[in-house]
Design a protein around this motif. Sequence first.
Motif, short mmCIF file in Angstrom:
data_model
loop_
_atom_site.label_atom_id
_atom_site.label_comp_id
_atom_site.label_asym_id
_atom_site.label_seq_id
_atom_site.Cartn_x
_atom_site.Cartn_y
_atom_site.Cartn_z
N PRO A 38 -18.65 57.04 -34.75
CA PRO A 38 -17.71 57.98 -35.40
C PRO A 38 -17.96 59.41 -34.97
CG PRO A 38 -19.43 57.29 -36.94
CD PRO A 38 -19.61 56.47 -35.70
N ILE A 39 -16.90 60.20 -34.93
CA ILE A 39 -17.03 61.61 -34.63
C ILE A 39 -17.49 62.38 -35.87
CG2 ILE A 39 -14.61 62.20 -35.13
CD1 ILE A 39 -14.69 64.01 -32.65
N GLU A 52 -24.80 63.80 -47.03
CA GLU A 52 -24.89 64.31 -45.67
C GLU A 52 -23.54 64.22 -44.96
OE1 GLU A 52 -27.85 62.10 -43.58
OE2 GLU A 52 -29.54 63.07 -44.58
N ILE A 53 -23.30 65.17 -44.05
CA ILE A 53 -22.17 65.11 -43.13
C ILE A 53 -22.73 65.29 -41.72
CG2 ILE A 53 -20.03 66.19 -42.33
CD1 ILE A 53 -19.55 67.18 -45.15
N GLU A 54 -22.40 64.37 -40.84
CA GLU A 54 -22.78 64.49 -39.44
C GLU A 54 -21.52 64.68 -38.60
OE1 GLU A 54 -25.08 61.20 -38.10
OE2 GLU A 54 -26.86 61.74 -39.28
N ILE A 55 -21.59 65.64 -37.68
CA ILE A 55 -20.51 65.87 -36.72
C ILE A 55 -21.05 65.50 -35.34
CG2 ILE A 55 -18.88 67.52 -35.75
CD1 ILE A 55 -18.50 67.21 -38.73
N GLU A 56 -20.48 64.47 -34.74
CA GLU A 56 -20.93 63.99 -33.44
C GLU A 56 -22.44 63.78 -33.40
OE1 GLU A 56 -17.54 65.59 -30.44
OE2 GLU A 56 -18.95 67.12 -31.13
N HIS A 100 -12.73 68.84 -30.91
CA HIS A 100 -12.74 67.38 -30.80
C HIS A 100 -12.07 66.73 -32.01
CE1 HIS A 100 -16.50 67.66 -27.99
NE2 HIS A 100 -15.42 68.20 -27.48
N VAL A 101 -11.91 67.50 -33.09
CA VAL A 101 -11.22 67.02 -34.28
C VAL A 101 -10.57 68.22 -34.96
CG1 VAL A 101 -13.33 67.17 -35.66
CG2 VAL A 101 -11.43 65.76 -36.48
N ILE A 102 -9.37 68.02 -35.51
CA ILE A 102 -8.68 69.09 -36.23
C ILE A 102 -8.47 68.64 -37.67
CG2 ILE A 102 -6.66 70.59 -36.36
CD1 ILE A 102 -6.21 70.25 -33.43
N LEU A 103 -8.83 69.52 -38.60
CA LEU A 103 -8.62 69.29 -40.02
C LEU A 103 -7.37 70.05 -40.46
CD1 LEU A 103 -12.30 69.97 -41.19
CD2 LEU A 103 -11.34 67.82 -40.31
N PHE A 104 -6.46 69.38 -41.14
CA PHE A 104 -5.23 70.00 -41.63
C PHE A 104 -5.25 69.96 -43.15
CE2 PHE A 104 -4.21 68.49 -37.41
CZ PHE A 104 -3.29 69.38 -36.90
N ASP A 105 -5.25 71.13 -43.77
CA ASP A 105 -5.31 71.21 -45.23
C ASP A 105 -3.91 71.48 -45.78
OD1 ASP A 105 -6.02 71.39 -47.85
OD2 ASP A 105 -7.08 73.30 -47.68
N ALA A 137 -23.00 76.03 -34.28
CA ALA A 137 -23.16 75.17 -33.10
C ALA A 137 -22.72 73.74 -33.40
CB ALA A 137 -24.61 75.19 -32.64
N VAL A 138 -22.98 73.26 -34.63
CA VAL A 138 -22.60 71.89 -35.00
C VAL A 138 -21.09 71.78 -35.20
CG1 VAL A 138 -22.86 70.09 -36.75
CG2 VAL A 138 -24.85 71.39 -36.01
N ARG A 139 -20.49 72.80 -35.82
CA ARG A 139 -19.06 72.69 -36.17
C ARG A 139 -18.14 73.33 -35.12
NH1 ARG A 139 -18.80 76.93 -41.32
NH2 ARG A 139 -19.41 78.78 -40.15
N ARG A 140 -18.67 73.71 -33.99
CA ARG A 140 -17.84 74.42 -33.00
C ARG A 140 -16.71 73.55 -32.46
NH1 ARG A 140 -22.28 74.73 -28.08
NH2 ARG A 140 -22.49 72.48 -27.74
N ASN A 141 -16.86 72.23 -32.55
CA ASN A 141 -15.81 71.33 -32.06
C ASN A 141 -14.88 70.85 -33.17
OD1 ASN A 141 -16.60 71.41 -29.33
ND2 ASN A 141 -18.22 69.91 -29.72
#
Length: 288
Positions: free
Chosen positions: A8-9, A65-69, A174-179, A92-96
Amino acid sequence: MASQSPEPIIKIRNLGKKFGDFTALSNISLEIFPSEVVCIIGPSGSGKSTLLRCISFLEEYTSGEIEIEGRLLGYRRTGTGLVRESERNIDAVRRNVGMVFQHFNLWPHMTALDNVTLGLRLTKRIPAAQAREMGLRVLAKVGMEKFADRYPSQLSGGQQQRVGIARALAMEPHVILFDEPTSALDPQLVGEVLDTMKQLASEGITMVVVTHEMGFAAQVADRVVFMDQGRVIEQGPPAKLFNEPQSSRLREFLDTWRSRNTLVEVVGSATTKSCDSPDQIVKEAIRE
């Protein structure tokens, strides 16, 4: 639509979020896979937007926990538990991870192009000429290249939201969140934003969308997640979730949606001779 990868991303485990004594999120576990489109639905106040803000770390989560890539977001593990990370490491973790906001959040004193290229110039340190070229390219992608030199006050709500989408795309996330990207729009402007999002989905962009647009969720999502009172109640493919709800709370939610849209249909029939029923909207969207 997505073909799920084993990795998972985004990986969310036992996530919790409190505001004082109020529990906004409770024991949320969820995975988002590359090229997957996940729509999150549910009543107002169910924690949908809070979940998105935790994924982008605009809100600090309280537990879990939340992991991004594969990288832990917001904290680092120690022998005594989790310790908050530095802002530099968080970025650095959330840059994508890109985000499209409900109320656009465009700088009013900047043109559409400047809004799109600001992050490229300041965060990625891309030279102005190259950033301009990249900005015009993503504005063209959302049909807004002719409005590059206009200010937000000169644009409709739908146009502003498309600029917001272009701003997110420019950073090549790498992923887009739409609120709830259409909730602040007049009804006649909703379609242009949804069409843009459908195009992005068809191109394989990973998307997590908080929405009240059931037809969009039915047609575009690989998976729909239903939340209520800060919990994930049910999730699955849209055809199954909408047509065979397992929980009484989801059935109640869908019945309320259908009754409201039936009222709109009845009112609209005074001026329109033909109108699809709410059930037909969802069924046809799923069939497509």
